[in-house]
Design an enzyme around this catalytic site. Sequence first.
Site, PDB file in Angstrom:
ATOM      1  N   ASN A   1       0.869  -1.180   0.000  1.00  0.00           N
ATOM      2  CA  ASN A   1       0.000   0.000   0.000  1.00  0.00           C
ATOM      3  C   ASN A   1       0.904   1.227   0.000  1.00  0.00           C
ATOM      4  O   ASN A   1       1.532   1.535   1.005  1.00  0.00           O
ATOM      5  CB  ASN A   1      -0.894  -0.029   1.249  1.00  0.00           C
ATOM      6  CG  ASN A   1      -1.686   1.243   1.419  1.00  0.00           C
ATOM      7  OD1 ASN A   1      -1.829   2.040   0.493  1.00  0.00           O
ATOM      8  ND2 ASN A   1      -2.212   1.450   2.619  1.00  0.00           N
ATOM      9  N   TRP A   2       0.940   1.902  -1.137  1.00  0.00           N
ATOM     10  CA  TRP A   2       1.861   3.051  -1.246  1.00  0.00           C
ATOM     11  C   TRP A   2       1.313   4.298  -0.570  1.00  0.00           C
ATOM     12  O   TRP A   2       2.019   5.285  -0.451  1.00  0.00           O
ATOM     13  CB  TRP A   2       2.118   3.378  -2.719  1.00  0.00           C
ATOM     14  CG  TRP A   2       2.857   2.329  -3.471  1.00  0.00           C
ATOM     15  CD1 TRP A   2       3.547   1.266  -2.952  1.00  0.00           C
ATOM     16  CD2 TRP A   2       3.014   2.243  -4.895  1.00  0.00           C
ATOM     17  NE1 TRP A   2       4.105   0.525  -3.962  1.00  0.00           N
ATOM     18  CE2 TRP A   2       3.795   1.106  -5.169  1.00  0.00           C
ATOM     19  CE3 TRP A   2       2.560   3.012  -5.966  1.00  0.00           C
ATOM     20  CZ2 TRP A   2       4.140   0.728  -6.467  1.00  0.00           C
ATOM     21  CZ3 TRP A   2       2.901   2.636  -7.255  1.00  0.00           C
ATOM     22  CH2 TRP A   2       3.683   1.503  -7.499  1.00  0.00           C
ATOM     23  N   LYS A   3       0.041   4.294  -0.230  1.00  0.00           N
ATOM     24  CA  LYS A   3      -0.589   5.494   0.355  1.00  0.00           C
ATOM     25  C   LYS A   3      -0.385   6.670  -0.606  1.00  0.00           C
ATOM     26  O   LYS A   3      -0.418   6.469  -1.815  1.00  0.00           O
ATOM     27  CB  LYS A   3      -0.046   5.744   1.765  1.00  0.00           C
ATOM     28  CG  LYS A   3      -0.100   4.457   2.609  1.00  0.00           C
ATOM     29  CD  LYS A   3       0.205   4.644   4.045  1.00  0.00           C
ATOM     30  CE  LYS A   3       0.111   3.294   4.764  1.00  0.00           C
ATOM     31  NZ  LYS A   3       0.257   3.374   6.194  1.00  0.00           N
TER      32      LYS A   3
ATOM     33  N   HIS B   1      -9.217   1.322   5.483  1.00  0.00           N
ATOM     34  CA  HIS B   1      -7.877   1.436   6.062  1.00  0.00           C
ATOM     35  C   HIS B   1      -7.954   2.382   7.259  1.00  0.00           C
ATOM     36  O   HIS B   1      -8.724   3.340   7.251  1.00  0.00           O
ATOM     37  CB  HIS B   1      -6.892   1.961   5.016  1.00  0.00           C
ATOM     38  CG  HIS B   1      -5.485   1.960   5.515  1.00  0.00           C
ATOM     39  ND1 HIS B   1      -5.006   2.956   6.323  1.00  0.00           N
ATOM     40  CD2 HIS B   1      -4.485   1.063   5.370  1.00  0.00           C
ATOM     41  CE1 HIS B   1      -3.746   2.671   6.643  1.00  0.00           C
ATOM     42  NE2 HIS B   1      -3.409   1.528   6.079  1.00  0.00           N
TER      43      HIS B   1
ATOM     44  N   GLU C   1      -6.278   4.771   8.224  1.00  0.00           N
ATOM     45  CA  GLU C   1      -6.123   6.206   7.915  1.00  0.00           C
ATOM     46  C   GLU C   1      -7.412   6.767   7.327  1.00  0.00           C
ATOM     47  O   GLU C   1      -7.766   7.925   7.565  1.00  0.00           O
ATOM     48  CB  GLU C   1      -4.928   6.395   6.964  1.00  0.00           C
ATOM     49  CG  GLU C   1      -3.614   6.227   7.710  1.00  0.00           C
ATOM     50  CD  GLU C   1      -2.497   5.606   6.906  1.00  0.00           C
ATOM     51  OE1 GLU C   1      -2.527   5.658   5.663  1.00  0.00           O
ATOM     52  OE2 GLU C   1      -1.569   5.045   7.536  1.00  0.00           O
TER      53      GLU C   1
ATOM     54  N   GLU D   1      -5.013  -4.917  10.986  1.00  0.00           N
ATOM     55  CA  GLU D   1      -3.937  -3.954  11.176  1.00  0.00           C
ATOM     56  C   GLU D   1      -4.132  -3.226  12.503  1.00  0.00           C
ATOM     57  O   GLU D   1      -4.911  -2.269  12.584  1.00  0.00           O
ATOM     58  CB  GLU D   1      -3.926  -2.931  10.035  1.00  0.00           C
ATOM     59  CG  GLU D   1      -3.739  -3.555   8.668  1.00  0.00           C
ATOM     60  CD  GLU D   1      -3.228  -2.546   7.653  1.00  0.00           C
ATOM     61  OE1 GLU D   1      -2.101  -2.726   7.187  1.00  0.00           O
ATOM     62  OE2 GLU D   1      -3.942  -1.578   7.372  1.00  0.00           O
TER      63      GLU D   1
ATOM     64  N   GLY E   1       2.965   2.160  10.710  1.00  0.00           N
ATOM     65  CA  GLY E   1       3.902   3.264  10.504  1.00  0.00           C
ATOM     66  C   GLY E   1       4.687   3.641  11.741  1.00  0.00           C
ATOM     67  O   GLY E   1       5.328   4.685  11.781  1.00  0.00           O
TER      68      GLY E   1
ATOM     69  N   SER F   1       3.795  -2.225  10.178  1.00  0.00           N
ATOM     70  CA  SER F   1       5.265  -2.280  10.271  1.00  0.00           C
ATOM     71  C   SER F   1       5.848  -3.639   9.871  1.00  0.00           C
ATOM     72  O   SER F   1       6.841  -4.092  10.456  1.00  0.00           O
ATOM     73  CB  SER F   1       5.747  -1.877  11.674  1.00  0.00           C
ATOM     74  OG  SER F   1       5.329  -0.552  11.968  1.00  0.00           O
TER      75      SER F   1
ATOM     76  N   GLY G   1       2.915  -1.228   4.196  1.00  0.00           N
ATOM     77  CA  GLY G   1       2.960   0.181   3.822  1.00  0.00           C
ATOM     78  C   GLY G   1       4.370   0.598   3.459  1.00  0.00           C
ATOM     79  O   GLY G   1       4.857   0.366   2.349  1.00  0.00           O
ATOM     80  N   GLY G   2       5.067   1.193   4.420  1.00  0.00           N
ATOM     81  CA  GLY G   2       6.397   1.769   4.178  1.00  0.00           C
ATOM     82  C   GLY G   2       7.353   0.836   3.455  1.00  0.00           C
ATOM     83  O   GLY G   2       8.063   1.251   2.519  1.00  0.00           O
TER      84      GLY G   2
HETATM   85  P1  PGA Z   1       3.163   0.199   7.532  1.00  0.00           P
HETATM   86  O1  PGA Z   1       1.687   0.450   6.998  1.00  0.00           O
HETATM   87  O2  PGA Z   1       3.632  -1.104   6.945  1.00  0.00           O
HETATM   88  O3  PGA Z   1       3.962   1.373   7.037  1.00  0.00           O
HETATM   89  O4  PGA Z   1       3.081   0.138   9.023  1.00  0.00           O
HETATM   90  C1  PGA Z   1       0.768  -0.608   6.898  1.00  0.00           C
HETATM   91  C2  PGA Z   1      -0.540  -0.117   6.363  1.00  0.00           C
HETATM   92  O5  PGA Z   1      -0.903   1.034   6.643  1.00  0.00           O
HETATM   93  O6  PGA Z   1      -1.226  -0.845   5.629  1.00  0.00           O
END
Ligand code: PGA
Length: 252
Positions: A10-12, A96, A98, A168, A174, A213, A234-235
């Site tokens: 997930n590149w956001k 998600h 966010e 999650e 993050g 993470s 994500g990251g």
């Molecule tokens: P992260 O994000 O791997 O950077 O913690 C995961 C996500 O938001 O799906």
Amino acid sequence: MSRRPLVAGNWKMCKTRAEAVAWCTDLTAGLADAEGVDLAVCPPATALAEVAAALAGSGVGVWGQNVHQAESGAFTGEISTGMLVEAGASGALLGHSERRALFNEHDDQLAEKVVACLAAGLDPVLCIGELEYARDAGSTEQILDEQLRRGLAQAAPEQVARVTVAYEPVWAIGTGRTATPAMAQEAHAFIRGVLRDFAGDAADGIRILYGGSVKPENAAELTAQPDVDGALVGGASLAAASLLAIAAATRP
Ligand code: PGA
């Protein structure tokens, strides 16, 4: 039932179209590393069609990061399921953390999004997870139960079998903090139990991804848990090599 692992990036709100295409080149060059693992990527909407074209024929899924439940209309800033399909998407992240925390998405709206995706032929990936205070208060299962039951409320049993769930824990997204493998397994087994109420034995075929993470160094121990069927990253998905390393670590 054995479930084929799935690792999704997930590149956001990251990557221009040019950066996205360069990532696809890196990914396809290393795909042999991910043999036996399904892959997917969630680019920003602006890069979705180009990513889908760059990955055509590779078997890598392309998912929206969000979608609106209506087919069209006066919803400034939103994207419909039909638009995602036309751009080449095969699925969409829904709810998600966010989206929930920053854009006020709620479970009842997500229930509509789940069925809108299914009707359009998109795989819904329903994201759920508890905030840190809920875990500290011992209410993780109550939160997961509520998010899942309300999110799936409009789907028929045979439709629930087509949903992917991403667990999650919000405190792990993050932050560099991950759930321990035992914590992840406990939550995933609980989620599968709730899914069983909806879908019966088909719950054994539903993939439940862990997110928060995940990186190459911790992916193997997390995904080795019996109910952890892959990862939402994500990251560590921003570099193709790192997503491939996570996929390699996830391989059974
Ligand atoms: P992260 O994000 O791997 O950077 O913690 C995961 C996500 O938001 O799906």
